[in-house]
Design a protein around this motif. Structure first.
Motif, PDB file in Angstrom:
ATOM      1  N   THR A  30      20.693 -49.675 -27.336  1.00  0.00           N
ATOM      2  CA  THR A  30      19.628 -49.353 -28.473  1.00  0.00           C
ATOM      3  C   THR A  30      20.218 -49.254 -29.614  1.00  0.00           C
ATOM      4  O   THR A  30      19.303 -49.721 -30.536  1.00  0.00           O
ATOM      5  CB  THR A  30      19.254 -47.719 -27.743  1.00  0.00           C
ATOM      6  OG1 THR A  30      18.825 -47.650 -26.664  1.00  0.00           O
ATOM      7  CG2 THR A  30      18.214 -47.525 -28.940  1.00  0.00           C
ATOM      8  N   ALA A  31      21.447 -48.849 -29.937  1.00  0.00           N
ATOM      9  CA  ALA A  31      22.105 -49.076 -31.251  1.00  0.00           C
ATOM     10  C   ALA A  31      22.189 -50.468 -31.796  1.00  0.00           C
ATOM     11  O   ALA A  31      22.043 -50.755 -32.880  1.00  0.00           O
ATOM     12  CB  ALA A  31      23.271 -48.135 -31.015  1.00  0.00           C
ATOM     13  N   VAL A  43      21.884 -47.878 -38.482  1.00  0.00           N
ATOM     14  CA  VAL A  43      22.160 -47.228 -37.386  1.00  0.00           C
ATOM     15  C   VAL A  43      22.557 -45.788 -37.542  1.00  0.00           C
ATOM     16  O   VAL A  43      23.694 -45.636 -38.427  1.00  0.00           O
ATOM     17  CB  VAL A  43      23.404 -48.001 -36.909  1.00  0.00           C
ATOM     18  CG1 VAL A  43      23.772 -47.656 -35.467  1.00  0.00           C
ATOM     19  CG2 VAL A  43      22.738 -49.540 -36.641  1.00  0.00           C
ATOM     20  N   SER A  44      22.248 -44.861 -36.967  1.00  0.00           N
ATOM     21  CA  SER A  44      22.678 -43.598 -36.966  1.00  0.00           C
ATOM     22  C   SER A  44      22.496 -42.862 -35.636  1.00  0.00           C
ATOM     23  O   SER A  44      21.841 -43.146 -35.095  1.00  0.00           O
ATOM     24  CB  SER A  44      21.874 -42.755 -38.195  1.00  0.00           C
ATOM     25  OG  SER A  44      20.591 -42.756 -37.798  1.00  0.00           O
ATOM     26  N   MET A  45      23.046 -41.916 -35.530  1.00  0.00           N
ATOM     27  CA  MET A  45      22.778 -40.941 -34.233  1.00  0.00           C
ATOM     28  C   MET A  45      21.225 -40.656 -34.177  1.00  0.00           C
ATOM     29  O   MET A  45      20.665 -40.646 -33.141  1.00  0.00           O
ATOM     30  CB  MET A  45      23.677 -39.678 -34.030  1.00  0.00           C
ATOM     31  CG  MET A  45      25.226 -40.171 -34.087  1.00  0.00           C
ATOM     32  SD  MET A  45      25.754 -40.899 -32.566  1.00  0.00           S
ATOM     33  CE  MET A  45      26.019 -39.643 -31.500  1.00  0.00           C
ATOM     34  N   ARG A  46      20.667 -40.066 -35.181  1.00  0.00           N
ATOM     35  CA  ARG A  46      19.474 -39.501 -35.118  1.00  0.00           C
ATOM     36  C   ARG A  46      18.387 -41.058 -34.950  1.00  0.00           C
ATOM     37  O   ARG A  46      17.442 -40.465 -34.239  1.00  0.00           O
ATOM     38  CB  ARG A  46      18.860 -39.090 -36.555  1.00  0.00           C
ATOM     39  CG  ARG A  46      17.465 -38.651 -36.813  1.00  0.00           C
ATOM     40  CD  ARG A  46      17.372 -37.806 -38.194  1.00  0.00           C
ATOM     41  NE  ARG A  46      17.571 -38.796 -39.295  1.00  0.00           N
ATOM     42  CZ  ARG A  46      16.624 -39.778 -39.714  1.00  0.00           C
ATOM     43  NH1 ARG A  46      15.317 -40.057 -39.013  1.00  0.00           N
ATOM     44  NH2 ARG A  46      16.803 -40.710 -40.656  1.00  0.00           N
ATOM     45  N   ALA A  49      18.655 -42.032 -31.412  1.00  0.00           N
ATOM     46  CA  ALA A  49      17.860 -40.979 -30.509  1.00  0.00           C
ATOM     47  C   ALA A  49      16.452 -40.939 -30.554  1.00  0.00           C
ATOM     48  O   ALA A  49      15.720 -40.931 -29.577  1.00  0.00           O
ATOM     49  CB  ALA A  49      18.307 -39.348 -31.073  1.00  0.00           C
ATOM     50  N   GLN A  50      16.020 -41.294 -31.858  1.00  0.00           N
ATOM     51  CA  GLN A  50      14.459 -41.285 -31.833  1.00  0.00           C
ATOM     52  C   GLN A  50      13.908 -42.596 -31.093  1.00  0.00           C
ATOM     53  O   GLN A  50      12.975 -42.335 -30.491  1.00  0.00           O
ATOM     54  CB  GLN A  50      14.056 -41.685 -33.502  1.00  0.00           C
ATOM     55  CG  GLN A  50      14.212 -40.275 -34.508  1.00  0.00           C
ATOM     56  CD  GLN A  50      13.803 -40.890 -35.610  1.00  0.00           C
ATOM     57  OE1 GLN A  50      13.962 -41.784 -36.230  1.00  0.00           O
ATOM     58  NE2 GLN A  50      13.598 -39.657 -36.492  1.00  0.00           N
ATOM     59  N   ARG A  51      14.797 -43.609 -31.286  1.00  0.00           N
ATOM     60  CA  ARG A  51      14.228 -44.938 -30.492  1.00  0.00           C
ATOM     61  C   ARG A  51      14.092 -44.363 -28.912  1.00  0.00           C
ATOM     62  O   ARG A  51      13.548 -45.123 -28.043  1.00  0.00           O
ATOM     63  CB  ARG A  51      15.148 -45.941 -30.563  1.00  0.00           C
ATOM     64  CG  ARG A  51      14.819 -46.672 -31.976  1.00  0.00           C
ATOM     65  CD  ARG A  51      15.368 -48.337 -31.915  1.00  0.00           C
ATOM     66  NE  ARG A  51      14.746 -48.846 -33.183  1.00  0.00           N
ATOM     67  CZ  ARG A  51      14.780 -49.979 -33.275  1.00  0.00           C
ATOM     68  NH1 ARG A  51      15.217 -50.938 -32.402  1.00  0.00           N
ATOM     69  NH2 ARG A  51      14.555 -50.587 -34.464  1.00  0.00           N
TER      70      ARG A  51
END
Length: 230
Positions: A30-31, A43-46, A49-51
Motif C-alpha cells: 500500500t505504501a 508517504v506517511s504512516m497516516r 493507514a487511511q488507504r
C-alpha cells in the motif's frame, strides 16, 4: 417488524466483509502504491493507514516508523531485479545487466532512489540477494576481496544516481526542462573562449548524446576499469 437496512449501509457492510486483513505485506504494498501515485513526500504512516481503512496506530504493530516502512518499500522494489548465477565467461555483461535492472526498477518508482541514499546500507533480504549476486560475479571473475567489496558499492551508487537523475523533475514540465537545457546550451555558447577555451571548444560534444548513451558510457567505463583491476 424489523427496520430494513439502507442500501449504503449494506454496501459498507459488504466492503468490510471483503476487506483484507492487515499484514506487513499489505502495508508495504500500500505504501508503494501511495509512492507511485502521489510521490515520496506523500508517504506517511497516516496516509497509508487511511488507504487501508484503519488508524495509524495499527501500523505500528508491524513497522516502527516511516523510515522503516520506506526501507521495506525499497526492498520490495529491489525484489523486481532478476538475479543471474555467476558465469566467469560473461561476468562483464552480467554486471552491466544488474546495474541496468537497478536503474530500471528504481526509475519505475520515482522517489524510491532517494531512500537508497538515506539508508546507510540496505539490508533487506532482496537487497542482500542483489549484493550477494554481484559479489559472486566479481569473485568468479577472479577479483580480489578488496576490489569486490569496493566495486559493489561504486556500481550501486552509480545506478542509484542515474535513477535519481532520470526521475527528478526539478519542478519543471517536460517543455520547461527542454527550454532550460536550450538556455544552458546558449549560455555555454556565449562564454568567452579566452577564459573557457576547453568548454567552448567541446560544446558540441558536451551537449550531445542521449541519457541512455551517457549512462551506457559510464557503465562501460566502470566495468572496463574493473576488468583491468585485480
Amino acid at each position: 417488524m424489523s427496520v430494513p437496512v439502507p442500501p449504503w449501509r449494506q454496501r459498507a457492510a459488504r466492503e468490510r466483509s471483503v476487506k483484507q486483513p492487515l499484514s506487513l505485506d499489505l502495508i508495504v504494498r500500500t505504501a508503494l502504491d501511495l509512492l507511485d501515485t502521489e510521490g515520496l513526500d506523500a508517504v506517511s504512516m497516516r496516509k497509508v493507514a487511511q488507504r487501508l481503512g484503519t488508524g495509524a496506530a495499527s501500523l505500528y504493530a508491524y513497522v516502527r516508523n516511516k523510515d522503516e516502512l520506506l526501507e521495506l518499500v525499497l526492498d520490495l522494489v529491489i525484489g523486481e531485479i532478476t538475479l543471474p548465477g555467476p558465469d566467469p565467461a560473461k561476468w562483464q555483461d552480467q554486471l552491466k545487466d544488474l546495474v541496468r535492472q537497478q536503474v530500471a526498477v528504481l526509475s519505475a518508482h520515482p522517489g524510491i532512489a532517494q531512500v537508497v541514499l538515506r539508508t546507510p546500507a540496505p539490508t533487506g533480504p532482496n537487497a542482500l540477494d542483489v549484493s550477494e549476486a554481484m559479489m559472486a560475479i566479481l569473485r568468479a571473475a577472479g577479483k580480489s576481496d578488496r576490489v569486490v567489496a569496493f566495486a559493489v558499492d561504486v556500481l550501486a551508487l552509480y545506478g542509484t544516481a542515474v535513477a535519481m537523475e532520470r526521475t527528478a523533475d526539478f519542478g519543471l514540465t517536460e517543455a520547461e526542462r527542454h527550454e532550460r537545457l536550450t538556455q544552458v546550451q546558449q549560455y555555454f555558447a556565449e562564454l568567452p573562449p579566452d577564459r573557457f577555451p576547453t568548454i567552448t571548444a567541446l560544446l558540441p560534444a558536451l551537449m550531445s548524446g542521449t541519457d541512455e548513451e551517457r549512462f551506457e558510457f559510464g557503465l562501460s567505463l566502470l566495468v572496463q576499469g574493473l576488468a583491468t583491476t585485480n
